[in-house]
Scaffold this motif. Structure first.
Motif, PDB file in Angstrom:
ATOM      1  N   ALA A  70      17.433  20.807   5.957  1.00  0.00           N
ATOM      2  CA  ALA A  70      18.412  20.709   7.054  1.00  0.00           C
ATOM      3  C   ALA A  70      18.613  19.261   7.497  1.00  0.00           C
ATOM      4  CB  ALA A  70      17.954  21.560   8.236  1.00  0.00           C
ATOM      5  N   ALA A  71      17.577  18.425   7.268  1.00  0.00           N
ATOM      6  CA  ALA A  71      17.680  17.026   7.707  1.00  0.00           C
ATOM      7  C   ALA A  71      17.987  16.091   6.536  1.00  0.00           C
ATOM      8  CB  ALA A  71      16.358  16.609   8.358  1.00  0.00           C
ATOM      9  N   ALA A  72      18.227  16.664   5.340  1.00  0.00           N
ATOM     10  CA  ALA A  72      18.318  15.823   4.133  1.00  0.00           C
ATOM     11  C   ALA A  72      19.556  14.924   4.128  1.00  0.00           C
ATOM     12  CB  ALA A  72      18.298  16.701   2.881  1.00  0.00           C
ATOM     13  N   ASN A  73      20.648  15.402   4.710  1.00  0.00           N
ATOM     14  CA  ASN A  73      21.861  14.585   4.802  1.00  0.00           C
ATOM     15  C   ASN A  73      22.290  14.008   3.446  1.00  0.00           C
ATOM     16  OD1 ASN A  73      24.001  13.308   6.034  1.00  0.00           O
ATOM     17  ND2 ASN A  73      22.809  11.487   6.593  1.00  0.00           N
ATOM     18  N   LEU A  74      22.393  14.900   2.462  1.00  0.00           N
ATOM     19  CA  LEU A  74      22.806  14.489   1.114  1.00  0.00           C
ATOM     20  C   LEU A  74      24.279  14.870   0.912  1.00  0.00           C
ATOM     21  CD1 LEU A  74      19.494  15.480  -0.650  1.00  0.00           C
ATOM     22  CD2 LEU A  74      20.503  13.173  -0.633  1.00  0.00           C
ATOM     23  N   PRO A  75      24.940  14.262  -0.085  1.00  0.00           N
ATOM     24  CA  PRO A  75      26.381  14.520  -0.250  1.00  0.00           C
ATOM     25  C   PRO A  75      26.691  15.987  -0.551  1.00  0.00           C
ATOM     26  CG  PRO A  75      25.653  12.693  -1.649  1.00  0.00           C
ATOM     27  CD  PRO A  75      24.425  13.281  -1.049  1.00  0.00           C
ATOM     28  N   ASP A  76      27.921  16.384  -0.187  1.00  0.00           N
ATOM     29  CA  ASP A  76      28.388  17.739  -0.525  1.00  0.00           C
ATOM     30  C   ASP A  76      28.256  17.944  -2.025  1.00  0.00           C
ATOM     31  OD1 ASP A  76      29.037  18.073   2.068  1.00  0.00           O
ATOM     32  OD2 ASP A  76      31.211  17.774   1.801  1.00  0.00           O
ATOM     33  N   GLY A  77      27.971  19.148  -2.410  1.00  0.00           N
ATOM     34  CA  GLY A  77      27.906  19.450  -3.842  1.00  0.00           C
ATOM     35  C   GLY A  77      26.490  19.378  -4.377  1.00  0.00           C
TER      36      GLY A  77
ATOM     37  N   GLY B 229      15.619   7.716  -4.336  1.00  0.00           N
ATOM     38  CA  GLY B 229      16.236   9.025  -4.541  1.00  0.00           C
ATOM     39  C   GLY B 229      17.658   9.128  -4.035  1.00  0.00           C
ATOM     40  N   ARG B 230      17.924   8.568  -2.852  1.00  0.00           N
ATOM     41  CA  ARG B 230      19.265   8.669  -2.271  1.00  0.00           C
ATOM     42  C   ARG B 230      20.298   7.961  -3.165  1.00  0.00           C
ATOM     43  NH1 ARG B 230      20.498  10.953   2.383  1.00  0.00           N
ATOM     44  NH2 ARG B 230      18.533  11.246   3.428  1.00  0.00           N
ATOM     45  N   HIS B 231      19.935   6.766  -3.642  1.00  0.00           N
ATOM     46  CA  HIS B 231      20.840   6.059  -4.568  1.00  0.00           C
ATOM     47  C   HIS B 231      21.007   6.863  -5.850  1.00  0.00           C
ATOM     48  CE1 HIS B 231      21.531   2.133  -2.684  1.00  0.00           C
ATOM     49  NE2 HIS B 231      20.318   2.253  -2.191  1.00  0.00           N
ATOM     50  N   LEU B 232      19.904   7.400  -6.329  1.00  0.00           N
ATOM     51  CA  LEU B 232      19.932   8.130  -7.601  1.00  0.00           C
ATOM     52  C   LEU B 232      20.866   9.336  -7.514  1.00  0.00           C
ATOM     53  CD1 LEU B 232      18.864   8.533 -10.458  1.00  0.00           C
ATOM     54  CD2 LEU B 232      16.893   9.757  -9.481  1.00  0.00           C
ATOM     55  N   VAL B 233      20.759  10.101  -6.439  1.00  0.00           N
ATOM     56  CA  VAL B 233      21.629  11.267  -6.273  1.00  0.00           C
ATOM     57  C   VAL B 233      23.090  10.820  -6.339  1.00  0.00           C
ATOM     58  CG1 VAL B 233      22.403  13.013  -4.612  1.00  0.00           C
ATOM     59  CG2 VAL B 233      19.953  12.647  -4.989  1.00  0.00           C
ATOM     60  N   GLY B 234      23.428   9.760  -5.610  1.00  0.00           N
ATOM     61  CA  GLY B 234      24.816   9.268  -5.596  1.00  0.00           C
ATOM     62  C   GLY B 234      25.274   8.819  -6.979  1.00  0.00           C
ATOM     63  N   GLN B 235      24.394   8.117  -7.682  1.00  0.00           N
ATOM     64  CA  GLN B 235      24.773   7.604  -9.005  1.00  0.00           C
ATOM     65  C   GLN B 235      24.936   8.737 -10.012  1.00  0.00           C
ATOM     66  OE1 GLN B 235      22.038   4.441 -10.111  1.00  0.00           O
ATOM     67  NE2 GLN B 235      22.392   3.339  -8.217  1.00  0.00           N
ATOM     68  N   LEU B 236      24.069   9.756  -9.923  1.00  0.00           N
ATOM     69  CA  LEU B 236      24.189  10.897 -10.853  1.00  0.00           C
ATOM     70  C   LEU B 236      25.477  11.667 -10.586  1.00  0.00           C
ATOM     71  CD1 LEU B 236      20.487  12.191 -10.869  1.00  0.00           C
ATOM     72  CD2 LEU B 236      21.679  11.039 -12.739  1.00  0.00           C
ATOM     73  N   LEU B 237      25.806  11.868  -9.305  1.00  0.00           N
ATOM     74  CA  LEU B 237      27.053  12.573  -8.969  1.00  0.00           C
ATOM     75  C   LEU B 237      28.252  11.793  -9.503  1.00  0.00           C
ATOM     76  CD1 LEU B 237      26.449  13.700  -5.261  1.00  0.00           C
ATOM     77  CD2 LEU B 237      26.346  15.137  -7.304  1.00  0.00           C
TER      78      LEU B 237
ATOM     79  N   ARG C 172      20.283  18.945  -8.222  1.00  0.00           N
ATOM     80  CA  ARG C 172      19.499  19.714  -7.242  1.00  0.00           C
ATOM     81  C   ARG C 172      18.471  18.755  -6.636  1.00  0.00           C
ATOM     82  NH1 ARG C 172      16.310  24.374  -9.834  1.00  0.00           N
ATOM     83  NH2 ARG C 172      18.339  25.395  -9.854  1.00  0.00           N
ATOM     84  N   ALA C 173      18.432  18.703  -5.320  1.00  0.00           N
ATOM     85  CA  ALA C 173      17.506  17.795  -4.631  1.00  0.00           C
ATOM     86  C   ALA C 173      16.372  18.601  -4.027  1.00  0.00           C
ATOM     87  CB  ALA C 173      18.252  17.051  -3.536  1.00  0.00           C
ATOM     88  N   ILE C 174      15.172  18.008  -4.066  1.00  0.00           N
ATOM     89  CA  ILE C 174      14.012  18.645  -3.430  1.00  0.00           C
ATOM     90  C   ILE C 174      13.729  17.909  -2.116  1.00  0.00           C
ATOM     91  CG2 ILE C 174      11.536  19.178  -3.665  1.00  0.00           C
ATOM     92  CD1 ILE C 174      13.155  20.514  -5.832  1.00  0.00           C
ATOM     93  N   SER C 175      13.511  18.685  -1.067  1.00  0.00           N
ATOM     94  CA  SER C 175      13.140  18.091   0.219  1.00  0.00           C
ATOM     95  C   SER C 175      12.272  19.078   0.980  1.00  0.00           C
ATOM     96  CB  SER C 175      14.405  17.759   1.026  1.00  0.00           C
ATOM     97  OG  SER C 175      14.055  17.387   2.342  1.00  0.00           O
ATOM     98  N   ARG C 176      11.378  18.525   1.804  1.00  0.00           N
ATOM     99  CA  ARG C 176      10.590  19.418   2.661  1.00  0.00           C
ATOM    100  C   ARG C 176      11.439  19.943   3.802  1.00  0.00           C
ATOM    101  NH1 ARG C 176       6.328  14.958   3.907  1.00  0.00           N
ATOM    102  NH2 ARG C 176       8.326  13.883   3.756  1.00  0.00           N
ATOM    103  N   GLU C 177      12.531  19.225   4.084  1.00  0.00           N
ATOM    104  CA  GLU C 177      13.366  19.591   5.229  1.00  0.00           C
ATOM    105  C   GLU C 177      14.840  19.521   4.865  1.00  0.00           C
ATOM    106  OE1 GLU C 177      13.203  18.635   9.660  1.00  0.00           O
ATOM    107  OE2 GLU C 177      11.856  17.180   8.721  1.00  0.00           O
TER     108      GLU C 177
END
Ligand code: NAP
Length: 282
Positions: A34-41, A12-20, A27-32
């Motif tokens: 606040a701790a997701a630490n995903l890129p801005d945007g 998922g982390r690679h996928l988010v970066g590649q899609l951006l 839009r990312a789904i996470s249970r938490e």
């Protein structure tokens, strides 16, 4: 807009970066969140896929959804999630599946059965689909990180078990193409690494990446099952996995060219994976 489940996970982390990087809105789904630490945007939405009451409008407005049902557990749980996606009017689902569904006698294995059930659920949902059937993940080697860090030893039952381990960045790249193009709708690519590598060779590659000799200590299959089983990974499934490893000794693993065919780039080697993850083992 594309919704990515398991966005903080291996693929998922690679996928988010590649899609951006391709200019998609994510839009990312996470249970938490606040701790997701995903890129801005990236919009991060809180949901627990094992509890359908928390899904709410997580899939609303999406054109495509990446479903990684790792969250739903080995026993299935795909149905309510897929239902929520279909009801949100999503056009396309790319499902993280497994090459295990293609093995002879697959219906007897818990992992293959769960993936086959998820595939059937998605197929029946009336939504465009692609099933990315991953072979053995290179990232499985992360299970050795603690013992390599602690004493430079890997313990396992079958040093000669063999697979064609696939880099999570390649699984993400195949998935990104399927999400963005729709050109792979109705297909189920089996995605493997480029070469057969034994577990002992994987350990040696990690040792080379971190500049340290690592010993492979053979333990009994029973001890390996005990070590693998957790609350979310039942003992039966652990047993089947260990049996499968034993079965691969001396075999020739399936190696496909789907990474190159779909992404235009050759599949990354296990040596590359070990170099990318050297810090995880130091
Ligand atoms: N290992 C292999 O060799 C192999 C081969 C083929 C297929 N597979 C399949 O790949 C899947 C596992 O992939 P992986 O090991 O790389 O896992 P992973 O994607 O790294 O799993 C962790 C992710 O799942 C999310 N997650 C966990 N529980 C959740 C929940 N209840 N609700 C929402 N999200 C949840 C986590 O998000 P948050 O923590 O942010 O909520 C995190 O992003 C399994 O279905 C497995 O059968 C594995």
């Amino acid at each position: 807009m594309i919704v990515v489940t398991g966005a903080t996970g291996n693929i998922g982390r690679h996928l988010v970066g590649q899609l951006l990087a391709e200019g998609a809105t994510v839009r990312a789904i996470s249970r938490e969140p606040a701790a997701a630490n995903l890129p801005d945007g990236v919009e991060v939405v809180k949901a627990d896929l094992s509890d359908p009451t928390t899904i709410g409008s997580a899939f609303s407005g999406a054109e495509a959804v990446y479903l990684n049902l790792a969250a739903s557990g080995v026993q299935g749980g795909a149905a309510p999630v897929v239902k929520a996606v279909a009801e949100a009017g999503v056009k396309r689902i790319v499902l993280n599946s497994s090459s295990s569904v293609t093995y002879k006698g697959a219906e007897e294995g818990m992992i293959a059965r769960a993936h086959a059930f998820a595939e059937k659920t998605v197929r029946d949902a009336g939504v465009e689909w692609t099933f990315v059937r991953g072979g053995m993940y290179a990232a499985n080697a992360l299970q050795w990180a603690a013992s390599i860090k602690a004493d430079g030893v890997v313990r396992g039952p079958f040093p000669d078990a063999v697979a064609a381990p696939v880099h999570e960045a390649d699984l993400a790249a195949v998935t990104a193409r399927a999400l963005l193009d729709g050109a792979h709708a109705g297909t189920s690519p089996t995605v493997t690494g480029p070469a057969a590598v034994t577990l002992a060779e994987q350990v040696a590659a990690i040792g080379k990446a971190i500049g340290r000799e690592i010993t492979f200590e053979t333990v009994s299959p029973e001890a390996a099952v005990e070590a693998l089983a957790t609350d979310r990974f039942p003992k039966d499934a652990a047993q089947q996995l260990v049996d499968f490893l034993g079965f691969t000794v001396g075999s020739t693993p399936e190696i496909t060219d789907e990474v190159e065919r779909i992404t235009g780039k050759p599949a990354r080697t296990f040596e590359q994976w070990a170099a990318d993850h050297a810090d995880d083992f130091r």
